[in-house]
Design a protein around this motif. Structure first.
Motif, short mmCIF file in Angstrom:
data_model
loop_
_atom_site.label_atom_id
_atom_site.label_comp_id
_atom_site.label_asym_id
_atom_site.label_seq_id
_atom_site.Cartn_x
_atom_site.Cartn_y
_atom_site.Cartn_z
N LYS A 12 17.06 40.48 89.39
CA LYS A 12 17.85 40.23 90.59
C LYS A 12 19.19 40.94 90.44
O LYS A 12 19.75 40.99 89.34
CB LYS A 12 18.06 38.73 90.78
CG LYS A 12 18.70 38.32 92.10
CD LYS A 12 18.88 36.84 92.17
CE LYS A 12 18.08 36.05 93.09
NZ LYS A 12 17.30 36.33 94.14
N ILE A 13 19.68 41.50 91.54
CA ILE A 13 21.00 42.13 91.55
C ILE A 13 22.04 41.02 91.55
O ILE A 13 21.96 40.08 92.34
CB ILE A 13 21.19 43.02 92.80
CG1 ILE A 13 20.15 44.13 92.85
CG2 ILE A 13 22.62 43.58 92.85
CD1 ILE A 13 20.27 45.17 91.77
N GLY A 14 23.01 41.14 90.66
CA GLY A 14 24.08 40.16 90.58
C GLY A 14 25.32 40.61 91.34
O GLY A 14 25.26 41.46 92.22
N ASN A 26 20.50 40.86 86.55
CA ASN A 26 19.84 39.71 85.95
C ASN A 26 18.39 40.11 85.72
O ASN A 26 17.62 40.25 86.66
CB ASN A 26 19.91 38.49 86.87
CG ASN A 26 21.34 38.09 87.15
OD1 ASN A 26 22.13 37.91 86.25
ND2 ASN A 26 21.69 38.00 88.42
N SER A 27 18.03 40.32 84.46
CA SER A 27 16.70 40.82 84.11
C SER A 27 15.76 39.67 83.78
O SER A 27 16.13 38.74 83.07
CB SER A 27 16.82 41.75 82.90
OG SER A 27 15.55 42.16 82.46
N TYR A 28 14.51 39.77 84.27
CA TYR A 28 13.48 38.79 83.96
C TYR A 28 12.48 39.35 82.95
O TYR A 28 11.48 38.69 82.65
CB TYR A 28 12.71 38.38 85.22
CG TYR A 28 13.55 37.82 86.34
CD1 TYR A 28 14.78 37.22 86.11
CD2 TYR A 28 13.10 37.88 87.65
CE1 TYR A 28 15.53 36.70 87.15
CE2 TYR A 28 13.84 37.35 88.69
CZ TYR A 28 15.06 36.77 88.45
OH TYR A 28 15.79 36.26 89.48
N ASN A 79 22.34 39.73 95.16
CA ASN A 79 21.31 38.70 95.27
C ASN A 79 19.94 39.20 95.74
O ASN A 79 19.06 38.39 95.98
CB ASN A 79 21.77 37.53 96.16
CG ASN A 79 22.92 36.77 95.54
OD1 ASN A 79 22.98 36.61 94.33
ND2 ASN A 79 23.83 36.32 96.37
N LEU A 80 19.76 40.51 95.87
CA LEU A 80 18.44 41.02 96.23
C LEU A 80 17.54 41.04 94.99
O LEU A 80 18.00 41.32 93.89
CB LEU A 80 18.53 42.44 96.80
CG LEU A 80 19.19 42.58 98.17
CD1 LEU A 80 19.21 44.05 98.59
CD2 LEU A 80 18.44 41.75 99.21
N ASP A 81 16.27 40.71 95.20
CA ASP A 81 15.30 40.79 94.11
C ASP A 81 15.09 42.25 93.73
O ASP A 81 15.09 43.14 94.59
CB ASP A 81 13.95 40.20 94.53
CG ASP A 81 13.95 38.69 94.56
OD1 ASP A 81 14.77 38.07 93.85
OD2 ASP A 81 13.11 38.12 95.28
#
Length: 173
Positions: A12-14, A26-28, A79-81
């Motif tokens: 997700k973009i922070g 924000n890396s998953y 906040n974009l995925d």
């Protein structure tokens, strides 16, 4: 990228970082830096983005995305995925399987009892667990089941083509 099954969310973009278009990431992925191995990214309505630069910052990551040149641009994508195409994922071979492939598969016991359908998969720290939504009118009165995803002990077979997981599991549990 029109089919939801072809899309994998990897982060997700922070918040914006500075005034030159950098953003926090924000890396998953298993290792946070691994997110940069999957380019291009798709943000929002199928917009394709490339990364100009990235670096670690403290315990996190920041990146400069091509076309995002100032703080206002960075604020618009906040906040974009971060989506990628499933075809960008590495092939795990015959023995490996992604959690996303398990979702929607039917789960049956080695005796042939239909336990239901996989709703989600998660990790408990000890092992992966499949959350199975039981069939309506389940003979054992179950609405859902949590089954350890442990090969040879519980999971006997995963048939990708038939979309069936065969387990050695008591249906009453």
């Amino acid at each position: 990228m029109s089919l939801a099954s072809d899309i994998v969310v990897v982060g997700k973009i922070g918040a914006p970082y500075g005034v030159k278009g950098w953003v926090k990431i924000n890396s998953y992925t298993q290792t946070p830096e691994g997110i940069f191995e999957y380019l291009p990214w798709f943000l929002g309505e199928e917009n394709k983005y490339q990364i100009d630069q990235w670096r670690t910052h403290g315990k996190g990551l920041v990146a400069k995305i091509v076309g995002v040149d100032n703080r206002d641009d960075a604020e618009r994508i906040k906040n974009l995925d971060i989506n990628i195409s499933a075809s960008q994922l590495p092939d795990l071979g015959d023995d490996g399987i992604y959690w996303r492939e398990l979702t929607g598969m039917k789960v049956v016991t080695t005796q042939g009892y239909d336990l239901g359908v996989v709703k989600e998969v998660f990790n408990t720290g000890a092992n992966d667990v499949v959350h199975v939504k039981a069939n309506v009118g389940d003979a054992f009165g179950q609405k859902e089941r949590l089954i350890p995803f442990v090969f040879d002990d519980v999971v006997q077979e995963v048939d990708r083509e038939a979309k069936v997981i065969k387990v050695d599991w008591d249906p009453g549990f």
